[in-house]
Design an enzyme around this catalytic site. Structure first.
Site, PDB file in Angstrom:
ATOM      1  N   LYS A  65       9.111  16.017   6.039  1.00  0.00           N
ATOM      2  CA  LYS A  65      10.155  15.153   5.500  1.00  0.00           C
ATOM      3  C   LYS A  65      11.515  15.746   5.828  1.00  0.00           C
ATOM      4  O   LYS A  65      11.665  16.968   5.939  1.00  0.00           O
ATOM      5  CB  LYS A  65      10.030  15.031   3.964  1.00  0.00           C
ATOM      6  CG  LYS A  65      10.634  13.767   3.388  1.00  0.00           C
ATOM      7  CD  LYS A  65       9.741  12.554   3.633  1.00  0.00           C
ATOM      8  CE  LYS A  65      10.248  11.339   2.877  1.00  0.00           C
ATOM      9  NZ  LYS A  65       9.325  10.205   2.999  1.00  0.00           N
TER      10      LYS A  65
ATOM     11  N   GLY B 204      12.767  -1.131  -9.588  1.00  0.00           N
ATOM     12  CA  GLY B 204      13.317  -0.835  -8.277  1.00  0.00           C
ATOM     13  C   GLY B 204      13.089  -1.986  -7.318  1.00  0.00           C
ATOM     14  O   GLY B 204      11.941  -2.333  -7.013  1.00  0.00           O
TER      15      GLY B 204
ATOM     16  N   GLY C 229      14.277  -2.341  -4.030  1.00  0.00           N
ATOM     17  CA  GLY C 229      14.680  -2.028  -2.667  1.00  0.00           C
ATOM     18  C   GLY C 229      13.881  -2.869  -1.691  1.00  0.00           C
ATOM     19  O   GLY C 229      13.348  -3.926  -2.033  1.00  0.00           O
TER      20      GLY C 229
ATOM     21  N   VAL D 252      10.937  -2.455  -0.312  1.00  0.00           N
ATOM     22  CA  VAL D 252       9.528  -2.630  -0.651  1.00  0.00           C
ATOM     23  C   VAL D 252       9.377  -3.384  -1.968  1.00  0.00           C
ATOM     24  O   VAL D 252       8.601  -4.345  -2.068  1.00  0.00           O
ATOM     25  CB  VAL D 252       8.811  -1.275  -0.715  1.00  0.00           C
ATOM     26  CG1 VAL D 252       7.364  -1.446  -1.176  1.00  0.00           C
ATOM     27  CG2 VAL D 252       8.851  -0.599   0.659  1.00  0.00           C
TER      28      VAL D 252
END
Length: 355
Positions: free
Chosen positions: A80, A184, A186, A188
């Site tokens: 990452k 959330g 976003g 997705v």
């Protein structure tokens, strides 16, 4: 919302931390494991209160990518990147470009052991900038001959996981009339909300961006103030934002039958899995649920199958989760334990083959 968490144990092969010479940003590239092959994991651009928070996030996220890629059956290790912004800091176009050129140079120093891609805060266009400095990047725009946006495949995998989770707690995978709270919205979370709304789910949603209220209104979803969503009674709680939201206090306040969502590392502490089980709440491990994007990017980049075949592989995440639920029940452990065991078996096999 960023949750400050303690630094995890260090179990990584290599970690590079630099100050970008063009951008001045702190950039961390964490290679957790290359046992199964060149590591794959996105580049996160996010604000952190302290540099150690950014480092800790890179360490946690890269370790989770090792589990994700192994459990998904990919020949890919875990890594990452994290580009740290100061709280309240924004980048103009020139400095943003500089930041991702710096990232490309940092990725190149690992000599192909790690491939980066877009993640929270970054885009396919940013990856095109990265590609000017290294070939070890996936998820470039379709228009540039790349794999394109992975949020769609990620959302598909989350949807199939949600169906498997609902099936486990209700006996049917049908989402119609099921009460689902999505924290959330976003790329997705928004895609998932739209699909669930179209199929008749009863949605409660929230996001730190108040502009997302417009989407909630279009979907006929109930909007709640961020930070209160875990109090809403329902069937499934879907963490779809930044990790660390499920601490002990939040878990104890949940009024749902299951937790299943795409957020990376939603548990503030690993013990949260047992705490959820103790409350009779089924937990779908995040690194299984959210693997659709990385499956898509890895197989597309390697030209392993047609796009339809790859998307069928993504859809199979639901069956992987069903297997994990079965194995956890048979062994008397949590689904997190079972999912980690699945990943460990592949990693152990790969390490043994190297000897």
């Amino acid at each position: 919302m960023t949750h400050t968490l303690p630094l995890p144990d260090f179990s990584h092969e290599r970690v590079e931390v630099i100050t970008g010479p063009r951008s001045g940003l702190m950039i961390t590239v964490a290679l957790h494991s290359s046992a199964l092959g060149s590591a794959l994991g996105g580049a996160r651009l996010w604000a952190y209160p302290h540099w150690s928070d950014a480092l800790g996030d890179a360490l946690r996220l890269s370790a989770a990518m090792t589990l994700k890629n192994a459990a998904a059956g990919l020949d890919a290790g875990g890594g990452k990147s994290v580009l740290r912004l100061q709280p309240g800091e924004t980048l103009d176009a020139d400095r943003r470009r500089a930041a991702f050129l710096d990232l490309g140079d940092a990725v190149e120093t690992l000599g192909g052991l790690y491939r980066t891609a877009e993640d929270v805060g970054s885009t396919a266009e940013d990856m095109l900038t990265v590609s000017e400095r290294t070939a070890h990047v996936v998820g470039l725009p379709d228009t540039a001959g790349g794999e394109g946006e992975p949020a769609g495949p990620t959302s598909l995998g989350v949807y199939e996981s949600l169906r498997a989770t609902i099936e486990r707690v209700t006996g049917s995978p049908d989402v119609a009339q099921r009460r689902v709270t999505i924290s959330g919205l976003g790329q997705v979370g928004s895609r998932l909300a739209q699909r669930l709304s179209a199929e008749g789910a009863l949605l409660t949603v929230t996001d730190v961006n108040p502009a997302k209220k417009d989407l909630a209104a279009r979907l006929g979803a109930t909007w709640v103030t961020p930070g209160t969503e875990h109090h809403v009674p329902g069937d499934v709680f879907v963490p779809a934002g930044i990790g660390g939201v499920l601490d002990d206090e939040t878990i104890d306040a949940l009024a749902v039958r299951a937790v299943c969502g795409p957020a990376n590392n939603p548990l503030a502490d690993r013990s949260g899995a047992a705490r959820l089980a103790g409350r009779g709440i089924l937990y779908a491990p995040d690194f299984v649920v959210n693997a659709g994007g990385v499956i898509y990017l890895d197989l597309e980049a390697k030209h392993h199958g047609t796009r339809d075949e790859i998307m069928q592989r993504v859809s199979g995440i639901g069956d992987t989760l069903r297997r994990i639920f079965d194995e956890a029940e048979a062994a008397g452990t949590t689904p997190l334990d079972a999912a980690e065991q699945l990943a460990a078996q592949r990693l152990d096999g790969a390490r043994a083959a190297r000897v």
